[in-house]
Design a protein around this motif. Structure first.
Motif, mmCIF file in Angstrom:
data_model
loop_
_atom_site.group_PDB
_atom_site.id
_atom_site.type_symbol
_atom_site.label_atom_id
_atom_site.label_comp_id
_atom_site.label_asym_id
_atom_site.label_seq_id
_atom_site.Cartn_x
_atom_site.Cartn_y
_atom_site.Cartn_z
ATOM 1 N N GLU A 1 0.805 -1.224 0.000
ATOM 2 C CA GLU A 1 0.000 0.000 0.000
ATOM 3 C C GLU A 1 0.834 1.269 0.000
ATOM 4 O OE1 GLU A 1 -2.367 -0.634 3.452
ATOM 5 O OE2 GLU A 1 -3.814 -1.927 2.407
ATOM 6 N N ILE A 2 1.849 1.316 0.836
ATOM 7 C CA ILE A 2 2.614 2.556 0.963
ATOM 8 C C ILE A 2 4.102 2.270 0.849
ATOM 9 C CG2 ILE A 2 0.883 3.712 2.375
ATOM 10 C CD1 ILE A 2 2.612 3.051 4.824
ATOM 11 N N HIS A 3 4.830 3.283 0.411
ATOM 12 C CA HIS A 3 6.280 3.227 0.417
ATOM 13 C C HIS A 3 6.789 3.741 1.756
ATOM 14 C CE1 HIS A 3 7.008 2.494 -3.904
ATOM 15 N NE2 HIS A 3 5.870 3.140 -4.067
ATOM 16 N N ARG A 4 8.023 3.404 2.061
ATOM 17 C CA ARG A 4 8.639 4.006 3.238
ATOM 18 C C ARG A 4 8.752 5.512 3.049
ATOM 19 N NH1 ARG A 4 13.464 0.963 6.185
ATOM 20 N NH2 ARG A 4 11.686 -0.421 6.486
ATOM 21 N N THR A 5 8.880 5.939 1.785
ATOM 22 C CA THR A 5 8.831 7.356 1.477
ATOM 23 C C THR A 5 7.415 7.712 1.057
ATOM 24 O OG1 THR A 5 11.143 7.448 0.795
ATOM 25 C CG2 THR A 5 9.705 9.199 -0.004
ATOM 26 N N ALA A 6 6.789 8.652 1.774
ATOM 27 C CA ALA A 6 5.431 9.100 1.463
ATOM 28 C C ALA A 6 5.501 10.508 0.890
ATOM 29 C CB ALA A 6 4.577 9.092 2.729
ATOM 30 N N TYR A 7 4.742 10.748 -0.178
ATOM 31 C CA TYR A 7 4.769 12.046 -0.850
ATOM 32 C C TYR A 7 3.530 12.844 -0.484
ATOM 33 C CZ TYR A 7 8.578 10.012 -3.511
ATOM 34 O OH TYR A 7 9.768 9.419 -3.863
ATOM 35 N N TYR B 1 8.103 12.608 3.287
ATOM 36 C CA TYR B 1 8.949 12.143 4.377
ATOM 37 C C TYR B 1 9.283 10.673 4.170
ATOM 38 C CZ TYR B 1 4.549 10.234 6.190
ATOM 39 O OH TYR B 1 3.370 9.550 6.325
ATOM 40 N N SER B 2 10.408 10.267 4.723
ATOM 41 C CA SER B 2 10.836 8.871 4.693
ATOM 42 C C SER B 2 11.008 8.386 6.125
ATOM 43 C CB SER B 2 12.172 8.724 3.951
ATOM 44 O OG SER B 2 12.072 9.162 2.624
ATOM 45 N N SER B 3 10.551 7.177 6.380
ATOM 46 C CA SER B 3 10.755 6.565 7.685
ATOM 47 C C SER B 3 12.181 6.032 7.762
ATOM 48 C CB SER B 3 9.751 5.438 7.901
ATOM 49 O OG SER B 3 9.955 4.814 9.139
ATOM 50 N N VAL B 4 12.917 6.410 8.790
ATOM 51 C CA VAL B 4 14.317 6.006 8.949
ATOM 52 C C VAL B 4 14.461 4.903 9.988
ATOM 53 C CG1 VAL B 4 16.638 6.783 9.578
ATOM 54 C CG2 VAL B 4 15.132 8.295 8.263
ATOM 55 N N LEU B 5 13.787 5.063 11.129
ATOM 56 C CA LEU B 5 13.941 4.110 12.223
ATOM 57 C C LEU B 5 12.713 4.166 13.115
ATOM 58 C CD1 LEU B 5 15.919 2.135 13.669
ATOM 59 C CD2 LEU B 5 16.763 4.106 14.978
ATOM 60 N N ASN B 6 12.235 2.983 13.536
ATOM 61 C CA ASN B 6 11.101 2.892 14.447
ATOM 62 C C ASN B 6 11.478 2.080 15.673
ATOM 63 O OD1 ASN B 6 8.577 3.973 12.902
ATOM 64 N ND2 ASN B 6 9.637 2.685 11.413
ATOM 65 N N GLY B 7 10.993 2.483 16.794
ATOM 66 C CA GLY B 7 11.234 1.744 18.026
ATOM 67 C C GLY B 7 10.112 1.989 19.008
ATOM 68 N N GLU B 8 10.222 1.424 20.198
ATOM 69 C CA GLU B 8 9.194 1.616 21.209
ATOM 70 C C GLU B 8 9.216 3.052 21.705
ATOM 71 O OE1 GLU B 8 7.688 -0.317 25.458
ATOM 72 O OE2 GLU B 8 9.435 -1.145 24.415
ATOM 73 N N PHE C 1 11.310 16.325 3.780
ATOM 74 C CA PHE C 1 11.787 17.234 2.742
ATOM 75 C C PHE C 1 10.630 18.124 2.298
ATOM 76 C CE2 PHE C 1 10.858 13.027 1.135
ATOM 77 C CZ PHE C 1 10.051 13.212 0.017
ATOM 78 N N VAL C 2 10.892 19.415 2.253
ATOM 79 C CA VAL C 2 9.866 20.414 1.953
ATOM 80 C C VAL C 2 10.327 21.239 0.756
ATOM 81 C CG1 VAL C 2 8.467 22.308 2.866
ATOM 82 C CG2 VAL C 2 9.325 20.533 4.422
#
Length: 475
Positions: free
Chosen positions: A361-367, A373-380, A388-389
């Motif tokens: 459904e989605i890329h790690r980079t969302a337009y 924005y791009s997701s770099v790291l996820n944690g608790e 990027f703007v």
């Protein structure tokens, strides 16, 4: 009424056979698969001759409205309208709604050139001749489709049977054939008189809508009602959801072309591909001496007849033949290039598993209309993103109930508003946004703004956004 042809560009599809690059949130028509332009932009360019075409009507999924507007702006294309489908109902009602809107804007009987937005087409003398032949025939009330002369026994396309020849003008359609198996496809190729169904049409709006009234009344009623109750939203036209949703979920082929006695075909042999699979991309691109096609950061050794695409990590492939490797920053596909049609089945498997459905459904980079924005790291209780703007753009004025944010500027200039106070940050500077504060990010500069966002809190979902003001109509 305009004497020009009005292009109707269908840009709402969610093609999955080019996964993992193409996904529901950014499907193949918006990807630059064969050069710097996306397939949608190439379609806009193809109808850019203002001596022949009026500005296009684009009909698309509401989720793609900002991508359509942005890519049209990038390509310098003027549009008549961007019609937004509130729900997916296939091509019959989409084309009928575009025809109804075109008649309101240009007058009854306007000529429409209906085009998918995700095809690769070579515009040459054969193409131009076919367009003019189609216009002449459609002017007499015929509903014209473009039949591609087959070059091999393809099982991924529907076919049209007709007594037609290249350059010989328009012929009646004898019948439409569903996607055949390999044996039947080879038989049709040997017999001759069969053409690939391109999904492109030339139709007079009045003739098409009359056939809708006769053959698919529910489609016409829904289309006219959705256009009649449509509302303007920024630069978009939102078709009425309640009315549009009453339309049958059916393609224009099933609803109209397979039933009408006015269907005609012009046989063509210009370069055409629907780019419906990775092997089709490979066939239509320039390859190296070993018949390899690569995009992105790739190293090959002893590799032949292969496609390797990466938009993130460096990919090295050794001593393989007939391989497709498609790498994104959150998924990698590896398979036989000659069996690339199987990607669609793989996507169905991924969608059926709740742990992998998100990958389709989605890329790690969302337009977004302001950048992305791009997701770099996820944690608790934390998440790191790269934002990027684009120059001159700004995010909505917003707040969050469950998270705080830290912004570090990597490149460009950031104008940050926090509870009414404006701070301008340059590279290597940072700011803290406490939980619950009202804030906004803007790029007042001439280059892209890039920053790292660190979110901390008990809930980090994208739906924890309370928009107060938004220039894109999302508040």
């Amino acid at each position: 009424m305009t004497k020009l042809i009005v292009p109707v560009i269908l840009a709402g599809g969610q093609g999955t056979r080019l996964w993992p690059l193409s996904r529901a949130a950014r499907p193949k028509q918006f990807l630059p698969l064969l050069g710097p332009q996306s397939l949608f932009q190439k379609t806009l360019e193809r109808v850019g001759d203002r001596s022949l075409y009026a500005p296009a009507i684009v009909i698309t999924n509401s989720d793609y409205r900002f991508i359509v507007a942005e890519q049209a702006l990038e390509s310098g294309a003027t549009l008549t309208a961007i019609l937004l489908e509130p729900v997916a109902r296939n091509t019959a009602v989409a084309i009928a709604a575009a025809a109804a809107y075109a008649e309101e804007h240009f007058g009854i009987g306007v000529m429409l050139h209906v085009l998918p937005s995700d095809h690769d087409i070579a515009v040459d003398d054969g193409y131009n001749l076919a367009v003019h032949q189609a216009v002449k025939a459609a002017g007499t009330g015929q509903l014209v489709t473009f039949g591609i002369m087959p070059t091999h026994p393809e099982t991924g396309f529907g076919y049209i049977k007709a007594d037609a020849k290249i350059g010989a003008g328009i012929r009646p359609v004898e019948r439409f054939i569903e996607k055949p198996n390999a044996e039947r496809a080879a038989q049709m190729l040997a017999e001759g008189g069969y053409f690939w169904n391109s999904g492109m049409f030339m139709i007079g709006s009045d003739a098409f809508l009359r056939e809708c009234a006769t053959l698919s009344r529910d489609t016409l009623t829904a289309a006219r009602g959705a256009v009649g109750k449509a509302k303007a939203d920024l630069d978009f036209i939102r078709l009425d959801e309640a009315t549009f949703a009453t339309a049958p979920n059916i393609s224009v082929d099933y609803a109209i072309f397979e039933k009408t006695d006015k269907a005609a075909v012009v046989a063509v042999n210009f370069g055409w591909s629907d780019l419906g699979s990775w092997d089709a991309v490979w066939k239509n691109a320039t390859r190296d001496s070993a018949q390899n096609l690569t995009q992105g950061s790739v190293t090959l050794s002893g590799v032949s007849n292969s496609l390797v695409v990466t938009d993130h990590a460096h990919v090295a492939v050794d001593s393989l033949d007939d391989i497709a490797v498609i790498a994104t920053n959150d998924a990698v596909y590896v398979g036989r290039l000659s069996e690339a049609q199987k990607v669609g089945a793989m996507v169905k498997t991924l969608r059926a598993d709740k742990s992998t459905v998100g990958l389709t459904e989605i890329h790690r980079t969302a337009y977004r209309p302001w950048g992305g924005y791009s997701s770099v790291l996820n944690g608790e209780r934390f998440q790191v993103k790269r934002l990027f703007v684009k120059p001159g753009k700004k995010l909505s004025l917003q707040k969050h109930h469950h998270r705080a944010e830290h912004w570090v500027v990597v490149r460009g200039t950031a104008e940050v508003t926090v509870d009414g106070t404006i701070t301008v940050l340059s590279e290597n500077q940072s700011i803290y946004l406490p939980l619950g504060c009202t804030h906004r990010l803007a790029n007042p500069g001439k280059i892209d703004l890039e920053l790292i966002e660190v979110q901390t809190g008990s809930y980090l979902g994208e739906d924890d956004i309370i928009r107060i003001e938004d220039e894109f109509g999302r508040a």
